[in-house]
Write a protein that holds these residues in place. Structure first.
Motif, PDB file in Angstrom:
ATOM      1  N   GLU A  11       0.793  13.258  -5.035  1.00  0.00           N
ATOM      2  CA  GLU A  11      -0.004  12.305  -4.265  1.00  0.00           C
ATOM      3  C   GLU A  11       0.618  10.718  -4.430  1.00  0.00           C
ATOM      4  O   GLU A  11       0.997  10.672  -5.499  1.00  0.00           O
ATOM      5  CB  GLU A  11      -1.541  12.442  -4.696  1.00  0.00           C
ATOM      6  N   GLU A  12       0.635  10.060  -3.614  1.00  0.00           N
ATOM      7  CA  GLU A  12       0.677   8.559  -3.643  1.00  0.00           C
ATOM      8  C   GLU A  12      -0.492   7.941  -3.909  1.00  0.00           C
ATOM      9  O   GLU A  12      -1.550   8.154  -3.167  1.00  0.00           O
ATOM     10  CB  GLU A  12       1.326   8.102  -2.183  1.00  0.00           C
ATOM     11  N   LYS A  13      -0.513   6.966  -5.019  1.00  0.00           N
ATOM     12  CA  LYS A  13      -1.420   6.314  -5.384  1.00  0.00           C
ATOM     13  C   LYS A  13      -1.931   5.637  -4.529  1.00  0.00           C
ATOM     14  O   LYS A  13      -1.090   4.606  -3.774  1.00  0.00           O
ATOM     15  CB  LYS A  13      -1.409   5.761  -6.764  1.00  0.00           C
ATOM     16  N   GLU A  19      -8.066   1.239  -4.587  1.00  0.00           N
ATOM     17  CA  GLU A  19      -8.783   2.591  -5.046  1.00  0.00           C
ATOM     18  C   GLU A  19     -10.285   2.661  -4.952  1.00  0.00           C
ATOM     19  O   GLU A  19     -10.925   3.621  -4.914  1.00  0.00           O
ATOM     20  CB  GLU A  19      -8.093   3.112  -6.415  1.00  0.00           C
ATOM     21  N   ASN A  20     -10.877   1.266  -5.219  1.00  0.00           N
ATOM     22  CA  ASN A  20     -12.264   1.430  -5.054  1.00  0.00           C
ATOM     23  C   ASN A  20     -13.025   0.869  -3.663  1.00  0.00           C
ATOM     24  O   ASN A  20     -13.978   0.130  -3.643  1.00  0.00           O
ATOM     25  CB  ASN A  20     -12.865   0.662  -6.243  1.00  0.00           C
ATOM     26  N   CYS A  21     -12.242   0.677  -2.666  1.00  0.00           N
ATOM     27  CA  CYS A  21     -12.603   0.104  -1.402  1.00  0.00           C
ATOM     28  C   CYS A  21     -13.901   1.059  -0.941  1.00  0.00           C
ATOM     29  O   CYS A  21     -13.963   2.171  -1.034  1.00  0.00           O
ATOM     30  CB  CYS A  21     -11.811   0.626  -0.468  1.00  0.00           C
ATOM     31  N   MET A  22     -14.920   0.196  -0.498  1.00  0.00           N
ATOM     32  CA  MET A  22     -16.208   0.530  -0.185  1.00  0.00           C
ATOM     33  C   MET A  22     -16.554   0.291   1.212  1.00  0.00           C
ATOM     34  O   MET A  22     -17.635   0.536   1.788  1.00  0.00           O
ATOM     35  CB  MET A  22     -17.198  -0.127  -1.116  1.00  0.00           C
ATOM     36  N   ASP A  23     -15.465  -0.266   2.034  1.00  0.00           N
ATOM     37  CA  ASP A  23     -15.706  -0.550   3.441  1.00  0.00           C
ATOM     38  C   ASP A  23     -16.338   0.422   4.048  1.00  0.00           C
ATOM     39  O   ASP A  23     -17.104   0.177   5.541  1.00  0.00           O
ATOM     40  CB  ASP A  23     -14.560  -1.293   3.917  1.00  0.00           C
ATOM     41  N   TYR A  27     -17.384   6.368  -0.148  1.00  0.00           N
ATOM     42  CA  TYR A  27     -17.396   6.164  -1.806  1.00  0.00           C
ATOM     43  C   TYR A  27     -18.728   6.715  -2.073  1.00  0.00           C
ATOM     44  O   TYR A  27     -18.898   7.430  -3.314  1.00  0.00           O
ATOM     45  CB  TYR A  27     -17.224   4.845  -2.147  1.00  0.00           C
ATOM     46  N   GLN A  28     -19.764   6.652  -1.390  1.00  0.00           N
ATOM     47  CA  GLN A  28     -21.394   7.072  -1.645  1.00  0.00           C
ATOM     48  C   GLN A  28     -21.245   8.731  -1.604  1.00  0.00           C
ATOM     49  O   GLN A  28     -21.869   9.388  -2.482  1.00  0.00           O
ATOM     50  CB  GLN A  28     -22.066   6.683  -0.571  1.00  0.00           C
ATOM     51  N   HIS A  29     -20.316   9.063  -1.176  1.00  0.00           N
ATOM     52  CA  HIS A  29     -20.089  10.704  -0.896  1.00  0.00           C
ATOM     53  C   HIS A  29     -19.873  11.301  -2.512  1.00  0.00           C
ATOM     54  O   HIS A  29     -19.680  12.547  -2.578  1.00  0.00           O
ATOM     55  CB  HIS A  29     -19.370  11.150   0.087  1.00  0.00           C
ATOM     56  N   GLY A  30     -19.099  10.519  -3.185  1.00  0.00           N
ATOM     57  CA  GLY A  30     -18.585  11.160  -4.561  1.00  0.00           C
ATOM     58  C   GLY A  30     -17.030  11.397  -4.567  1.00  0.00           C
ATOM     59  O   GLY A  30     -16.651  11.988  -5.520  1.00  0.00           O
ATOM     60  N   SER A  31     -16.562  11.509  -3.351  1.00  0.00           N
ATOM     61  CA  SER A  31     -15.191  12.020  -3.277  1.00  0.00           C
ATOM     62  C   SER A  31     -14.171  10.932  -3.630  1.00  0.00           C
ATOM     63  O   SER A  31     -14.557   9.583  -3.306  1.00  0.00           O
ATOM     64  CB  SER A  31     -14.754  12.585  -1.822  1.00  0.00           C
ATOM     65  N   ARG A  32     -13.172  11.275  -4.246  1.00  0.00           N
ATOM     66  CA  ARG A  32     -11.980  10.335  -4.573  1.00  0.00           C
ATOM     67  C   ARG A  32     -11.118   9.841  -3.268  1.00  0.00           C
ATOM     68  O   ARG A  32     -11.042  10.783  -2.596  1.00  0.00           O
ATOM     69  CB  ARG A  32     -11.185  10.942  -5.715  1.00  0.00           C
ATOM     70  N   MET A  33     -10.511   8.936  -3.571  1.00  0.00           N
ATOM     71  CA  MET A  33      -9.884   8.136  -2.647  1.00  0.00           C
ATOM     72  C   MET A  33      -8.449   9.046  -2.780  1.00  0.00           C
ATOM     73  O   MET A  33      -7.915   9.293  -3.628  1.00  0.00           O
ATOM     74  CB  MET A  33      -9.481   6.796  -2.669  1.00  0.00           C
ATOM     75  N   PRO A  40       6.411   9.335   0.340  1.00  0.00           N
ATOM     76  CA  PRO A  40       5.956   8.325   1.218  1.00  0.00           C
ATOM     77  C   PRO A  40       7.146   7.497   2.061  1.00  0.00           C
ATOM     78  O   PRO A  40       6.824   6.838   2.988  1.00  0.00           O
ATOM     79  CB  PRO A  40       5.659   7.247  -0.078  1.00  0.00           C
ATOM     80  N   HIS A  41       8.319   8.004   1.523  1.00  0.00           N
ATOM     81  CA  HIS A  41       9.584   7.444   2.330  1.00  0.00           C
ATOM     82  C   HIS A  41      10.005   8.588   3.452  1.00  0.00           C
ATOM     83  O   HIS A  41      11.390   8.271   4.013  1.00  0.00           O
ATOM     84  CB  HIS A  41      10.584   7.118   1.454  1.00  0.00           C
TER      85      HIS A  41
END
Length: 192
Positions: A11-13, A19-23, A27-33, A40-41
């Motif tokens: 995974e690319e971080k 990582e904590n974007c809430m737009d 994020y309320q679903h509890g799954s990670r980004m 990536p290249h």
């Protein structure tokens, strides 16, 4: 079949501060980004609607049916893992109902940033949702866009069915592979 086929791709971080974007509200679903996976290249960027399951109930890495079908198709088409980067319109896995259009609009900023940063040679949208978001057209459909090159957002793009649709409807496998071979033909001609 190549051993890469059923591998957990690295995974690319997400970029720092994202990582904590809430737009999008997911994020309320509890799954990670999940920002992206693979190289990536890579010259080929695959765009899906959202990440699937990542870990089993015990927390062990898990390859969901979508990623399994995608990896099998890539291997059958002769594309190596290093040649692919997989990313998503939504960066979190939805686990319940949500405002789809608002979430997609919010997450497109991240996908556009990835496009700008990675500059892939080719984009391969899989499924109607990814195609509609990427083409910025709610009427876009795979069945009318496949087997052609398009240039939404300035990127050489083609489309095919979602791997989960192919998994659920095995009669789509040959069509799915035709679309992979359409991509591979242009990719190989480009000298990559």
């Amino acid at each position: 079949m190549d051993e890469q086929c059923l591998a957990v791709w690295p995974e690319e971080k997400p970029p720092a501060g994202i990582e904590n974007c809430m737009d999008c509200g997911l994020y309320q679903h509890g799954s990670r980004m999940i920002w992206g996976e693979g190289n990536p290249h890579a010259p080929i960027m695959i765009v899906l609607d959202n990440p699937g399951a990542r870990e089993d109930r015990e927390g062990n890495p898990f390859i969901c049916g979508t990623r399994e079908t995608l990896q099998k198709a890539a291997a059958a088409a002769g594309i190596k893992r290093e040649e692919l980067y997989l990313t998503y319109v939504l960066k979190r896995r939805p686990t319940r109902a949500y405002d789809k259009w608002t979430a997609r609009a919010a997450c497109m900023q991240h996908l556009l940033a990835q496009l700008q940063k990675h500059s892939p040679q080719f984009v391969f949208c899989l499924g109607n949702v990814a195609s509609q978001a990427f083409f910025d057209n709610p009427e876009a459909e795979v069945k009318t866009l496949r087997q052609m090159w398009h240039f939404p957002r300035g990127c050489k793009t083609t489309v095919s069915y979602h791997p989960l649709a192919v998994r659920r409807r095995p009669n789509l496998w040959n069509t799915f592979m035709e679309d992979w071979m359409f991509l591979v033909s242009s990719y190989k001609k480009s000298g990559s």
